[in-house]
Design a protein around this motif. Structure first.
Motif, PDB file in Angstrom:
ATOM      1  N   ILE A  88       0.675  -1.477   0.207  1.00 40.80           N
ATOM      2  CA  ILE A  88      -0.085  -0.136  -0.175  1.00 40.80           C
ATOM      3  C   ILE A  88       0.817   1.225  -0.024  1.00 40.80           C
ATOM      4  O   ILE A  88       0.796   2.124  -0.737  1.00 40.80           O
ATOM      5  CB  ILE A  88      -0.720  -0.018   1.093  1.00 40.80           C
ATOM      6  CG1 ILE A  88      -1.703  -1.117   1.037  1.00 40.80           C
ATOM      7  CG2 ILE A  88      -1.567   1.426   1.320  1.00 40.80           C
ATOM      8  CD1 ILE A  88      -2.965  -1.192   0.242  1.00 40.80           C
ATOM      9  N   THR A  89       1.759   1.297   0.905  1.00 42.50           N
ATOM     10  CA  THR A  89       2.608   2.465   0.755  1.00 42.50           C
ATOM     11  C   THR A  89       3.461   2.727  -0.294  1.00 42.50           C
ATOM     12  O   THR A  89       3.519   3.650  -0.665  1.00 42.50           O
ATOM     13  CB  THR A  89       3.469   2.510   2.212  1.00 42.50           C
ATOM     14  OG1 THR A  89       4.190   1.488   2.365  1.00 42.50           O
ATOM     15  CG2 THR A  89       2.663   2.880   3.540  1.00 42.50           C
ATOM     16  N   GLN A  90       4.065   1.782  -0.807  1.00 40.20           N
ATOM     17  CA  GLN A  90       4.751   1.766  -2.068  1.00 40.20           C
ATOM     18  C   GLN A  90       4.201   2.478  -3.060  1.00 40.20           C
ATOM     19  O   GLN A  90       4.510   3.312  -3.976  1.00 40.20           O
ATOM     20  CB  GLN A  90       5.561   0.452  -2.169  1.00 40.20           C
ATOM     21  CG  GLN A  90       6.537   0.245  -1.196  1.00 40.20           C
ATOM     22  CD  GLN A  90       8.044  -0.776  -1.721  1.00 40.20           C
ATOM     23  OE1 GLN A  90       8.023  -0.681  -2.692  1.00 40.20           O
ATOM     24  NE2 GLN A  90       8.618  -1.130  -0.754  1.00 40.20           N
ATOM     25  N   GLY A  91       2.999   1.853  -3.106  1.00 43.07           N
ATOM     26  CA  GLY A  91       2.095   2.180  -4.523  1.00 43.07           C
ATOM     27  C   GLY A  91       1.556   3.622  -4.217  1.00 43.07           C
ATOM     28  O   GLY A  91       1.716   4.294  -5.142  1.00 43.07           O
ATOM     29  N   MET A  92       1.208   4.024  -3.239  1.00 38.14           N
ATOM     30  CA  MET A  92       0.610   5.332  -2.858  1.00 38.14           C
ATOM     31  C   MET A  92       1.543   6.607  -2.676  1.00 38.14           C
ATOM     32  O   MET A  92       1.078   7.656  -2.969  1.00 38.14           O
ATOM     33  CB  MET A  92      -0.556   5.248  -1.946  1.00 38.14           C
ATOM     34  CG  MET A  92      -1.534   4.481  -1.771  1.00 38.14           C
ATOM     35  SD  MET A  92      -2.761   4.795  -3.039  1.00 38.14           S
ATOM     36  CE  MET A  92      -3.451   6.338  -2.492  1.00 38.14           C
ATOM     37  N   ASN A  93       2.761   6.198  -2.502  1.00 34.35           N
ATOM     38  CA  ASN A  93       3.726   7.165  -2.234  1.00 34.35           C
ATOM     39  C   ASN A  93       4.401   7.709  -3.573  1.00 34.35           C
ATOM     40  O   ASN A  93       5.519   8.289  -3.621  1.00 34.35           O
ATOM     41  CB  ASN A  93       5.014   6.742  -1.294  1.00 34.35           C
ATOM     42  CG  ASN A  93       4.495   6.879   0.137  1.00 34.35           C
ATOM     43  OD1 ASN A  93       3.747   8.068   0.305  1.00 34.35           O
ATOM     44  ND2 ASN A  93       4.649   6.096   1.244  1.00 34.35           N
TER      45      ASN A  93
END
Ligand code: 6GU
Length: 252
Positions: A13-18
């Motif tokens: 999630i964080t890698q995709g959204m950042n």
């Protein structure tokens, strides 16, 4: 907008959204994202979060308690019980209207399932919205949660800059986008449509509108019944259909 994602794969999630536009919005503080690892709320020796389904059958289920505790940890911190979206192919199919509505929320929690799903009892207690992103099966709810966050984000004031906002309403009139061209004027023997080089703004606008209608009729005729069209444009559609029917009959 505050997004909370309950997941077994917080890095996904964080890698995709950042990245890209959502990443910029998070850096600016217009969006807030917290990916919460459900496993951190499994208070047993091996931090186990899944078990066999009663009654038998294939695969494992996510157990109720860790999911419940992870949600209650958010409730405790924010002092409200935010809307909880459970990503599931059994849900209502997500669309632009839902994105626009959800963008008005202050907080949204996304619950991502894995394995064969989640114990029904915790879903009954915390889930407010069951949402699918289309008629196909995925391995987990993380990609659907990211799809939803992406489309909701771009409806949140301050996420897109002025240039990007131009695209915002591309779906609002329920028509698909017209084709676009940039330099060079000719590429692989294909020329940019003459009207776009003319500098005649009215003709350009007219051509684009026609192209949007043609595309929608060809690829997504189901959208047209919700589209904002003039009587003249409905006549144009009738004419196109007649023309295509004749072309088909000639080809036989
Ligand atoms: Cl929301 N979840 C899963 N696992 N698969 C899907 C879906 C969601 N939407 C379409 N397929």
């Amino acid at each position: 907008m505050n997004f909370y994602v309950l997941t077994l794969f917080p890095d996904m999630i964080t890698q995709g959204m950042n990245t890209s536009i959502t990443g910029r919005a998070i850096a600016k503080g217009v969006l807030n994202l917290e990916a919460i690892n459900i496993r951190d709320f499994a208070y047993n020796k091996h931090q186990k979060v899944d078990d066999y389904p009663y009654g038998g059958g294939a695969g494992m289920l996510m157990q109720a308690e860790p999911v419940y505790l992870s949600y209650e940890s958010i409730v405790k911190r924010v002092g409200k019980r935010p809307r909880v979206v459970y990503l599931t192919p059994q849900g209502r199919v997500f669309n632009q209207k839902m994105a626009r509505e959800m963008a008005l929320e202050e907080e949204i929690v996304f619950l991502c399932g894995h394995y064969e799903g989640i114990d029904e009892r915790v879903l009954e207690e915390i889930v407010t919205d069951y949402v699918s992103i289309g008629d196909y099966v995925l391995t987990g709810g993380e990609l659907p949660a990211m799809v939803m966050m992406d489309s909701i984000s771009r409806m949140v004031p301050g996420v897109l800059n002025n240039q990007e906002s131009g695209e915002t309403e591309s779906f609002a009139g329920n028509l698909l986008e017209y084709p676009q061209y940039s330099r060079p004027e000719e590429w692989h023997g294909k020329k940019v449509p003459e009207v776009l080089l003319s500098g005649h703004h009215e003709n350009v606008a007219k051509w684009r509108r026609e192209q949007a209608i043609v595309r929608t009729l060809k690829n997504r005729p189901d959208l047209l019944k919700e589209a904002d069209l003039t009587n003249k444009e409905w006549n144009f559609i009738r004419q196109l259909k007649k023309q295509w029917k004749e072309e088909q009959e000639e080809a036989l």
